[in-house]
Each structure stands twice: as C-alpha cells, then as structure tokens.
Scaffold this motif. Structure first.
Motif, PDB file in Angstrom:
ATOM      1  N   PHE A  75      -3.638   1.894  -0.980  1.00 43.50           N
ATOM      2  CA  PHE A  75      -3.055   2.988  -0.208  1.00 43.50           C
ATOM      3  C   PHE A  75      -3.266   2.757   1.275  1.00 43.50           C
ATOM      4  O   PHE A  75      -4.099   1.941   1.701  1.00 43.50           O
ATOM      5  CB  PHE A  75      -3.633   4.349  -0.633  1.00 43.50           C
ATOM      6  CG  PHE A  75      -5.124   4.504  -0.456  1.00 43.50           C
ATOM      7  CD1 PHE A  75      -5.708   4.614   0.808  1.00 43.50           C
ATOM      8  CD2 PHE A  75      -5.963   4.551  -1.569  1.00 43.50           C
ATOM      9  CE1 PHE A  75      -7.079   4.766   0.967  1.00 43.50           C
ATOM     10  CE2 PHE A  75      -7.336   4.706  -1.419  1.00 43.50           C
ATOM     11  CZ  PHE A  75      -7.889   4.816  -0.150  1.00 43.50           C
ATOM     12  N   ALA A  76      -2.512   3.511   2.052  1.00 42.09           N
ATOM     13  CA  ALA A  76      -2.647   3.499   3.509  1.00 42.09           C
ATOM     14  C   ALA A  76      -3.049   4.895   3.955  1.00 42.09           C
ATOM     15  O   ALA A  76      -2.343   5.873   3.690  1.00 42.09           O
ATOM     16  CB  ALA A  76      -1.331   3.085   4.165  1.00 42.09           C
ATOM     17  N   ALA A  77      -4.204   4.992   4.577  1.00 45.29           N
ATOM     18  CA  ALA A  77      -4.701   6.265   5.103  1.00 45.29           C
ATOM     19  C   ALA A  77      -5.689   5.944   6.215  1.00 45.29           C
ATOM     20  O   ALA A  77      -6.100   4.788   6.383  1.00 45.29           O
ATOM     21  CB  ALA A  77      -5.361   7.100   4.008  1.00 45.29           C
ATOM     22  N   THR A  78      -6.085   6.946   6.966  1.00 43.59           N
ATOM     23  CA  THR A  78      -6.959   6.697   8.107  1.00 43.59           C
ATOM     24  C   THR A  78      -8.384   6.384   7.676  1.00 43.59           C
ATOM     25  O   THR A  78      -8.940   5.337   8.004  1.00 43.59           O
ATOM     26  CB  THR A  78      -6.960   7.904   9.062  1.00 43.59           C
ATOM     27  OG1 THR A  78      -5.611   8.195   9.446  1.00 43.59           O
ATOM     28  CG2 THR A  78      -7.778   7.596  10.311  1.00 43.59           C
ATOM     29  N   ASP A 108      -9.506  12.764   3.555  1.00 46.32           N
ATOM     30  CA  ASP A 108      -9.636  11.882   4.708  1.00 46.32           C
ATOM     31  C   ASP A 108     -10.591  12.495   5.720  1.00 46.32           C
ATOM     32  O   ASP A 108     -10.395  13.622   6.171  1.00 46.32           O
ATOM     33  CB  ASP A 108      -8.255  11.665   5.331  1.00 46.32           C
ATOM     34  CG  ASP A 108      -8.229  10.522   6.315  1.00 46.32           C
ATOM     35  OD1 ASP A 108      -8.943  10.612   7.328  1.00 46.32           O
ATOM     36  OD2 ASP A 108      -7.500   9.541   6.076  1.00 46.32           O
ATOM     37  N   LYS A 157       1.740   4.903   1.008  1.00 44.96           N
ATOM     38  CA  LYS A 157       1.450   5.824   2.116  1.00 44.96           C
ATOM     39  C   LYS A 157       1.147   7.194   1.525  1.00 44.96           C
ATOM     40  O   LYS A 157       2.002   7.841   0.937  1.00 44.96           O
ATOM     41  CB  LYS A 157       2.646   5.921   3.070  1.00 44.96           C
ATOM     42  CG  LYS A 157       2.430   6.900   4.219  1.00 44.96           C
ATOM     43  CD  LYS A 157       1.370   6.397   5.190  1.00 44.96           C
ATOM     44  CE  LYS A 157       1.330   7.236   6.454  1.00 44.96           C
ATOM     45  NZ  LYS A 157       0.784   8.598   6.228  1.00 44.96           N
ATOM     46  N   PRO A 169       0.826  -1.212   0.000  1.00 50.87           N
ATOM     47  CA  PRO A 169       0.000   0.000   0.000  1.00 50.87           C
ATOM     48  C   PRO A 169       0.862   1.265   0.000  1.00 50.87           C
ATOM     49  O   PRO A 169       1.863   1.356   0.705  1.00 50.87           O
ATOM     50  CB  PRO A 169      -0.809  -0.119   1.290  1.00 50.87           C
ATOM     51  CG  PRO A 169      -0.836  -1.589   1.588  1.00 50.87           C
ATOM     52  CD  PRO A 169       0.479  -2.115   1.115  1.00 50.87           C
ATOM     53  N   TYR A 217     -11.832   1.774   1.470  1.00 46.07           N
ATOM     54  CA  TYR A 217     -11.034   2.231   2.601  1.00 46.07           C
ATOM     55  C   TYR A 217      -9.538   2.009   2.400  1.00 46.07           C
ATOM     56  O   TYR A 217      -8.728   2.597   3.121  1.00 46.07           O
ATOM     57  CB  TYR A 217     -11.491   1.544   3.888  1.00 46.07           C
ATOM     58  CG  TYR A 217     -12.828   2.033   4.382  1.00 46.07           C
ATOM     59  CD1 TYR A 217     -12.978   3.329   4.876  1.00 46.07           C
ATOM     60  CD2 TYR A 217     -13.948   1.214   4.367  1.00 46.07           C
ATOM     61  CE1 TYR A 217     -14.200   3.788   5.332  1.00 46.07           C
ATOM     62  CE2 TYR A 217     -15.184   1.663   4.821  1.00 46.07           C
ATOM     63  CZ  TYR A 217     -15.300   2.958   5.297  1.00 46.07           C
ATOM     64  OH  TYR A 217     -16.520   3.414   5.741  1.00 46.07           O
ATOM     65  N   ASP A 218      -9.174   1.183   1.430  1.00 47.68           N
ATOM     66  CA  ASP A 218      -7.746   0.902   1.263  1.00 47.68           C
ATOM     67  C   ASP A 218      -7.275   0.888  -0.188  1.00 47.68           C
ATOM     68  O   ASP A 218      -6.173   0.432  -0.472  1.00 47.68           O
ATOM     69  CB  ASP A 218      -7.395  -0.436   1.919  1.00 47.68           C
ATOM     70  CG  ASP A 218      -8.190  -1.612   1.365  1.00 47.68           C
ATOM     71  OD1 ASP A 218      -8.904  -1.447   0.353  1.00 47.68           O
ATOM     72  OD2 ASP A 218      -8.097  -2.710   1.962  1.00 47.68           O
TER      73      ASP A 218
END
Length: 310
Positions: free
Chosen positions: A264-267, A284, A33, A31, A239-240
C-alpha cells in the motif's frame, strides 16, 4: 502470479527452534493507494500509535498516542470520530491514573475484558522498564480510570543494554492478545525480521521473560499488529505493506500458516486492528486518517506446508 513456497528449513539442534521464515517471492503488484474512511478527532489525533476493537460493544474502538501525549486511552468509532466524555467534555480521552506514557506503541484487549496498554517502544534498545498496563475496559463516557496491574517484561535474547548495533532488534510496535496470552512482534533495526514473542507469565511483582516463538522476514520494519477474535488470523503492518497470517487454531506458529499480502501507499501507518473477521482497519500516525481493507483484497503469496518441530 507467483505463489512460491517460503523457506522452512529447521535448525538441526537439540532446541528444535525453527529458523526464521523467509519472505515468499512476491508478485509484481503496484501499491494500493489507501483511501481514508475517516479521521481521528481531538486528542486521538496527536500521534496515534495503536487501535483495537472493544470486546464489550461492536461500534467502539480504543486508541492511544505515542509519547507526546498524557497517559490516556481514547474511545472512537470506526471512522475515528471521538466519543464525548460525560464528565470532561473539554478534555477528550480517559486518563489512566498512575500510568506513565514513556513510549506507548500499541493497545490490545483480552477475553477477560481488559485493555492492555503497551509501553514497549524501545528505539535505543536500552530500556529495562518495558511494561504493560492492564485495566478493566472503561465506559467510553468516563473521564478517568486506573490500571488493575502493570507487568514488566524483557526479551529472552537481549544480553546488553543497549544492545549492540548488530543486534538492535528489541523495539516493538505490534502487540496483540489471543484469549489470555499476550504476543509481541519486534521491530528489528539491524535486519528485516519481525520476531514473535509470547508472554507466558504476567506476574506484577517481577520482570517477566518473554518466550520466543518464531520469526518472519517482512522485508522492512513492522509497525503494528492485531489478531482476529478467534485467534486464527494475525495482521501485521510495515510502512508499505499489510500482511495477514492464517492458522488452523491449534498452534501459534502464525508465520508457518497461510500468508496473505497487500502493498500500500500511505504516509505513516502505525496502527492496525480487525473489525470483525474479514475487515481490517489501519490508522496513519502522520495524517490521523483511518483506512479500511477487506480480507479478499489481499493476495495469497505462499504454498506452505506446516512442518512439525520434533
């Protein structure tokens, strides 16, 4: 890198409706960042749930919050900075008189210069008041406006309110507009599909039944959607992951076109929009941050052949 053909078999029924497109086998990519290019300012950072680029000026975007906010749209720059209000500088955003924020989940814009605020959140699958608010795009310096019309809608395949737990698939967080047509991408809770629907009638004096178009297996829950101005590319987030579907413009069967993907990586990404044809902005909800992704950062993951439906 694996680039395999997605499953495209058709139902052998008189309806000619295609079966959902299965997820292609994806390459083993870590993923990405996401790095923030900005952060939403006061008001717009409450619980961001949708963003769209203005059709009136290139540097203006409109965003909304979820149900925790008043019925407002917020004018922002691409880095999230808020436009000031000439009349209400201490009260950011443009209040939409008469509108109600039950569960606003996305915002779209059409070729007629309308913003379309989408009150289509349906976590419990029990709403009979799903509605779109159409309003002429206001000045970013305005403090208040009102809607031109509101359009109620329903899903053609929902029979129960609330729906059965095995068919808990009538929530939506992704809405986009191509020319004068509004499209919704469902957020299914019983499976990992996202169903694409089209609004063919927008009569303000009746509940309009959506038209089912197609479905795709996203491998997770969808959180946002937007189309490029020319209508050839559709971006959908989960979400990802970010997915982009590309068609030749002669069809709205986006899931049957070329498919691009980026994990991807996110909250908690809950908003997406195009900034031009090749730049995509993601927002986000939890961190109020904005990210930028270039189209050439995505990986093509299909080798699809469009199969006409007789």
């Amino acid at each position: 890198m694996l680039r395999l053909v997605a499953y495209l078999s058709l139902l052998s029924t008189s309806t000619g409706i295609a079966e959902p497109v299965s997820m292609p086998e994806l390459p083993d990519i870590a993923p990405i960042k996401l790095e923030a290019i900005g952060k939403f300012g006061p008001g717009a950072s409450i619980e961001n749930s949708g963003i769209v680029r203005s059709r009136s000026r290139d540097d203006l975007f409109w965003t909304i919050n979820d149900s925790g906010d008043a019925p407002k749209v917020y004018p922002v720059l691409s880095d999230g900075r808020l436009w000031g209000s000439a009349r209400y500088s201490d009260d950011p955003g443009v209040l939409i008189g008469g509108a109600v924020n039950v569960d606003w989940e996305d915002i779209a814009v059409d070729d007629l210069g309308n913003l379309i605020v989408c009150d289509v959140g349906n976590n419990r699958n029990d709403r009979r008041d799903l509605v779109l608010y159409y309003l002429p795009e206001p000045s970013p310096h305005a403090g208040r406006t009102t809607y031109q019309k509101k359009v109620f809608l329903k899903y053609p395949d929902q029979a129960l309110y609330p729906s059965d737990q095995s068919d808990f698939n009538y929530d939506c967080e992704g809405v986009f507009c191509v020319r004068d047509k509004v499209y919704l991408v469902s957020k299914n809770r019983s499976d990992t599909l996202g169903k694409l629907y089209r609004l063919d009638t927008a009569n303000p004096y009746q509940t309009n039944t959506l038209t089912y178009v197609d479905a795709f297996d996203f491998g997770g829950k969808t959180t946002a959607a937007d189309a490029s101005i020319d209508g050839r590319r559709l971006a959908v987030t989960t979400y990802d992951a970010l997915w982009v579907f590309e068609i030749d413009g002669a069809t709205d069967m986006y899931f049957r076109g070329k498919i691009y993907w980026m994990p991807f990586a996110a909250t908690q990404v809950e908003a997406v929009c195009f900034d031009g044809r090749d730049t995509i902005l993601l927002a986000d909800e939890a961190d109020a941050e904005i990210y930028k992704v270039e189209f050439d950062e995505l990986t093509r993951v299909d080798q699809l052949e469009f199969v006409p439906i007789d």
